[in-house]
Write a protein that holds these residues in place. Structure first.
Motif, short mmCIF file in Angstrom:
data_model
loop_
_atom_site.label_atom_id
_atom_site.label_comp_id
_atom_site.label_asym_id
_atom_site.label_seq_id
_atom_site.Cartn_x
_atom_site.Cartn_y
_atom_site.Cartn_z
N LYS A 77 45.39 121.71 94.39
CA LYS A 77 44.10 122.42 94.24
C LYS A 77 44.30 123.92 94.22
CE LYS A 77 40.58 121.37 96.78
NZ LYS A 77 39.72 120.92 97.90
N SER A 97 45.93 125.04 90.99
CA SER A 97 44.94 124.96 89.91
C SER A 97 43.90 126.06 90.06
CB SER A 97 44.23 123.61 89.93
OG SER A 97 45.15 122.56 89.80
N MET A 146 45.43 123.13 80.93
CA MET A 146 44.79 122.97 82.23
C MET A 146 43.71 121.89 82.18
SD MET A 146 45.80 124.42 84.94
CE MET A 146 44.39 124.51 86.04
N ARG A 147 43.00 121.85 81.05
CA ARG A 147 41.96 120.83 80.90
C ARG A 147 42.59 119.43 80.95
NH1 ARG A 147 40.15 122.04 76.02
NH2 ARG A 147 39.06 123.84 76.84
N VAL A 178 45.30 118.70 82.55
CA VAL A 178 45.65 118.48 83.96
C VAL A 178 44.41 117.99 84.71
CG1 VAL A 178 46.29 119.61 86.13
CG2 VAL A 178 47.56 120.13 84.03
N GLY A 179 43.30 118.67 84.48
CA GLY A 179 42.04 118.26 85.12
C GLY A 179 41.65 116.85 84.73
N GLY A 180 41.87 116.51 83.47
CA GLY A 180 41.54 115.16 83.00
C GLY A 180 42.37 114.10 83.71
N CYS A 188 43.61 114.39 86.70
CA CYS A 188 43.08 114.30 88.07
C CYS A 188 41.84 113.40 88.08
CB CYS A 188 42.68 115.68 88.61
SG CYS A 188 44.05 116.86 88.74
N SER A 189 40.94 113.70 87.15
CA SER A 189 39.66 112.98 87.12
C SER A 189 39.85 111.50 86.85
CB SER A 189 38.78 113.62 86.05
OG SER A 189 37.53 113.01 86.04
N HIS A 207 41.17 109.95 89.97
CA HIS A 207 40.22 109.94 91.08
C HIS A 207 39.17 108.84 90.92
CE1 HIS A 207 41.05 114.43 92.14
NE2 HIS A 207 41.99 113.62 92.55
N LYS A 208 38.79 108.56 89.69
CA LYS A 208 37.70 107.60 89.47
C LYS A 208 38.02 106.22 90.09
CE LYS A 208 34.23 106.23 86.16
NZ LYS A 208 33.69 106.38 84.82
N ARG A 259 39.96 107.30 94.24
CA ARG A 259 39.48 108.19 95.30
C ARG A 259 38.04 107.86 95.66
NH1 ARG A 259 39.11 114.82 95.53
NH2 ARG A 259 37.57 114.56 93.89
N LYS A 277 34.59 109.01 96.54
CA LYS A 277 33.91 110.27 96.29
C LYS A 277 33.34 110.81 97.58
CE LYS A 277 30.41 112.17 93.25
NZ LYS A 277 29.34 111.83 92.31
N HIS A 302 31.10 116.62 91.93
CA HIS A 302 30.90 115.67 90.83
C HIS A 302 31.75 114.44 91.02
CE1 HIS A 302 28.25 117.97 88.27
NE2 HIS A 302 28.93 119.02 88.57
#
Lengths: 157, 243
Positions: A44, A47, A134-135, A137-139, A141-142, A145-146, A149, A151, A157
């Motif tokens: 985190k 990023s 970076m996007r 990388v974020g993708g 992660c997301s 996480h779905k 992880r 929430k 979000h």
């Protein structure tokens, strides 16, 4: 007499073993969770640092590469840091991580590959390409996480 | 665009419809007037009412030129032959005729009106947020009958799409995005990264990946300008502060 001694010894062994196991479980669970949360925190922070440079258009292009390499190195620790199963009330880890370990490792691998592409983009000094990387990388992660992880109530979000 | 994705609501699941230009199973036979009526009034070419999970409640604010441009784009896509799935709703929500009453209670038709007392960027942001991006549809709590609680607009909802909560995006500092700068918002909508380095999740990530990341920085800046002028509303979504 021998029987009483035997029973007493057996009970003492059981008590010692039980308390040892409990102590080990509590200790190791806390330690494991703390460590892997720190691994996630490093991701985190790296990023966040890259984002702070890019979104504010700061003249710290070389620093982006340093943070990207840090993120790349840390990405390799994500799957191993979850190898030991440990969960806590209110924690973020779903049991599916261990129930679907291969899928979890594959999802972590996507992050590693995205981090590799981020470093490659940062090495060129092209901020637009770095932002796109970076996007990705974020993708990664997301998408991890779905399924894996829980929430947090305070997660946006 | 061929539909089929279930959209879970508190009233049951509604399936996204085929909006490719296939004549028989999609919208290929629609006229411009049919398209505009659907988007503006929530009425199908056969006269039936659409469920508001199709956000005509926001699209009604779109300008006609933009609606027709959108139709032109959709009609440029390859047609896909795929029949629509029947919705999985229980009575009375499965009765489309009840939607006429719902509209009387909760729907206000009308194009976006430019505010002369506001800046160009604010108006652009308002148009994007209220009409095209239909942010309020997820980020506003709803009444028991599914209408938006307009006096708590953008204050977040525990019952967002697909069972996910949608956070408070008003400029309230403790519970909303009041601590975010304009560049924080733009970067978030471009990349999915929050100011603390955490990422968007679930439906919001899809919205960023398939939508916002393609917007110009000017449009994203306009969205930030508009969101920062919303009335701050203190509302903890998920039972806790957004920290």
């Amino acid at each position: 007499m021998n029987v009483r001694l035997y029973i007493l010894s057996a009970l003492m062994c059981c008590a010692l073993l039980t308390s040892a196991v409990r102590a080990e479980e509590v200790h190791s669970a806390e330690g494991i969770i703390t460590y892997r949360e720190k691994v996630m925190d490093v991701l985190k922070y790296q990023s966040g640092a890259i984002g702070a440079i890019l979104k504010n258009k700061l003249p710290y292009g070389d620093d982006v590469l340093v943070h990207a390499k840090g993120l790349q190195a840390t990405s390799r620790l994500v799957a191993p840091s979850f190898k030991l199963k440990a969960m806590k009330d209110g924690g973020g880890a779903r049991a599916e991580i261990w129930a679907q370990w291969d899928e979890y490792v594959a999802a972590a691998k996507v992050l590693e590959e995205a981090a590799d592409r981020l470093v490659a983009a940062a090495e060129t000094g092209d901020t637009k390409a770095t932002a796109q990387a970076m996007r990705a990388v974020g993708g990664s992660c997301s998408s991890c996480h779905k399924p894996f992880r829980i929430k947090h109530a305070n997660h946006r979000h | 665009m061929a539909g089929g994705r279930p959209i879970k609501t508190p009233f049951g699941s509604i399936y996204a419809t085929n909006i490719t230009p296939d004549i028989e199973t999609g919208i290929g036979a629609w006229s411009d007037a049919d398209f505009v009526r659907a988007m503006r009034e929530g009425i199908a070419p056969d006269g039936s009412h659409y469920y508001p999970v199709f956000p005509y409640t926001a699209f009604t604010r779109m300008r006609e030129r933009d609606l027709l441009d959108l139709k032109a784009y959709l009609f440029s896509l390859p047609p896909i032959r795929k029949k629509n799935e029947p919705n999985a709703l229980s009575p009375p929500f499965s009765w489309r005729s009840t939607l006429a009453l719902w509209k009387v209670l909760h729907f206000s038709e009308g194009e976006f009106e430019y505010r002369e007392d506001r800046s160009e960027a604010w108006n652009r942001g308002a148009y994007l947020v209220e009409a095209l991006a239909h942010c309020a549809e997820c980020h506003t709590p709803r009444t028991a009958t599914g209408g938006l609680l307009v006096d708590r607009a953008y204050a977040g909802s525990e019952e967002g799409p697909e069972g996910e909560s949608a956070p408070n995006i008003t400029p309230d500092k403790p519970t909303g995005v009041g601590a975010w700068s304009a560049s924080d918002m733009i970067w978030y909508l471009q990349s999915g990264f929050e100011p603390d380095g955490d990422t968007a999740q679930g439906v919001m990530w899809e919205v960023i990946e398939q939508g916002y990341q393609h917007l110009s920085e000017r449009d994203l800046d306009a969205i930030a300008v508009y969101l920062q002028t919303l009335k701050p509303i203190e509302q903890f979504v998920g039972g806790r502060s957004a920290d």
